[in-house]
Design an enzyme around this catalytic site. Structure first.
Site, PDB file in Angstrom:
ATOM      1  N   GLY A   1       2.418   2.317  10.704  1.00  0.00           N
ATOM      2  CA  GLY A   1       3.643   3.400  10.514  1.00  0.00           C
ATOM      3  C   GLY A   1       4.152   3.511  11.864  1.00  0.00           C
TER       4      GLY A   1
ATOM      5  CG  HIS B   1      -5.789   2.493   5.157  1.00  0.00           C
ATOM      6  ND1 HIS B   1      -5.334   3.251   6.040  1.00  0.00           N
ATOM      7  CD2 HIS B   1      -4.841   1.487   5.091  1.00  0.00           C
ATOM      8  CE1 HIS B   1      -4.130   2.906   6.515  1.00  0.00           C
ATOM      9  NE2 HIS B   1      -3.757   2.021   6.028  1.00  0.00           N
TER      10      HIS B   1
ATOM     11  CE  LYS C   1      -0.087   3.491   4.617  1.00  0.00           C
ATOM     12  NZ  LYS C   1      -0.072   3.657   6.137  1.00  0.00           N
TER      13      LYS C   1
ATOM     14  CG  ASN D   1      -1.661   1.179   1.380  1.00  0.00           C
ATOM     15  OD1 ASN D   1      -1.752   2.058   0.487  1.00  0.00           O
ATOM     16  ND2 ASN D   1      -2.270   1.432   2.727  1.00  0.00           N
TER      17      ASN D   1
ATOM     18  CD  GLU E   1      -3.902  -2.164   7.550  1.00  0.00           C
ATOM     19  OE1 GLU E   1      -2.512  -2.497   6.965  1.00  0.00           O
ATOM     20  OE2 GLU E   1      -4.341  -1.065   7.039  1.00  0.00           O
TER      21      GLU E   1
ATOM     22  CB  SER F   1       4.800  -1.838  12.182  1.00  0.00           C
ATOM     23  OG  SER F   1       4.607  -0.558  12.523  1.00  0.00           O
TER      24      SER F   1
ATOM     25  CD  GLU G   1      -2.715   6.001   6.488  1.00  0.00           C
ATOM     26  OE1 GLU G   1      -2.726   5.848   5.484  1.00  0.00           O
ATOM     27  OE2 GLU G   1      -1.639   5.431   7.143  1.00  0.00           O
TER      28      GLU G   1
END
Ligand code: PGA
Length: 250
Positions: free
Chosen positions: A168, A90, A12, A10, A162, A208, A92
């Site tokens: 991250g 996601h 991003k 991914n 996730e 991660s 985010e």
């Protein structure tokens, strides 16, 4: 049943067209499908390369096929330029763009009718985990996002667990902790959609993932693959992940 482990990158909001092309051209020949979710602007050029066994996908889309939604992209448009799958929900997007389970549910339905494989992302925040709400939060995200989706469709989908606190941060869940959650998710799917769906559906772990920890995750019985952000941005490290899961000859 043992499944082929899937690695999904991914990217991003990273990489222009030139960078995308150098990345994908530098990948060694693949032995099974590898997945890269890349920016909209690079999808057409990446697909035109026709790299065998490389599936290119998007990271979001709108839930209508066309219409007055300034700045949006539909599933049909993504199919038109060669995308094969799409990441939806996601964290985010949920966090920065206020996406709700209901909106994500409509997007999943639109992805399915356009023949894009949806990857539904779910995950709890650190606070929710600390408050022992993990399973409750995941159950709500899962059942609302998958509301009225038929078994036949669900079988072909992927779900990515996730944990928000692991994305991250360089601080992944432990493989055992992720396995426990994946086991619960599969149980939930079994209860709502039956054993066949529970067995066939892909449940990926994300947060991660790196070359140092991927092997621990994918050897867990309920972890069918990984969704990788940071470690998918560099072709050498993405290649290393593919090598570890046996997708590239060593
Ligand atoms: P990360 O991102 O691998 O950089 O933690 C994962 C993701 O956001 O899908």
């Amino acid at each position: 049943m043992s499944k082929e482990i899937r690695v999904v990158g991914n990217w991003k909001m990273n990489k222009k067209v030139g960078e995308t092309l150098s990345f994908i051209q530098s990948l060694p020949p693949l032995l099974k499908v590898a997945y890269l979710a890349i920016p909209y602007t690079a999808i057409y050029a990446a697909c035109a390369q026709k790299i065998p066994l490389l599936a290119i996908g998007a990271q979001n889309m709108h839930d209508d096929p066309f219409g007055p939604y300034t700045g949006e992209i539909s599933g049909e448009m993504l199919r038109d330029i060669g995308a094969e799958f799409v990441i939806l929900g996601h964290s985010e997007r949920r966090h920065y763009f206020n996406e709700t389970n209901d909106f994500i549910n409509r997007k999943i339905k639109h992805a399915l009718v356009t023949n894009l494989v949806p990857i539904l992302c779910i995950g709890e925040t650190a606070l929710e985990r600390d408050n022992n709400q993990t399973l409750e939060v995941l159950t709500k995200q899962l059942s609302e996002s998958l509301f009225e989706i038929e078994s036949a469709h669900l079988e072909a989908m992927m779900i990515a667990y996730e944990p928000v606190w692991a994305i991250g941060t360089g601080k992944p869940a432990t493989a055992q902790m992720a396995q426990k959650t994946h086991f619960e998710l599969r149980k939930l799917i079994n209860q709502q959609w039956g054993p066949q769906v529970a067995e066939k559906i892909y449940i990926l772990y994300g947060g991660s993932i790196s070359a140092d920890n991927i092997a621990d995750f994918v050897k867990q019985p309920d972890i069918d693959g990984v969704l990788v952000g940071g470690a998918s941005l560099n072709s050498a490290s993405f290649t290393q992940l593919l090598q570890i899961v046996g997708n590239i000859k060593t």
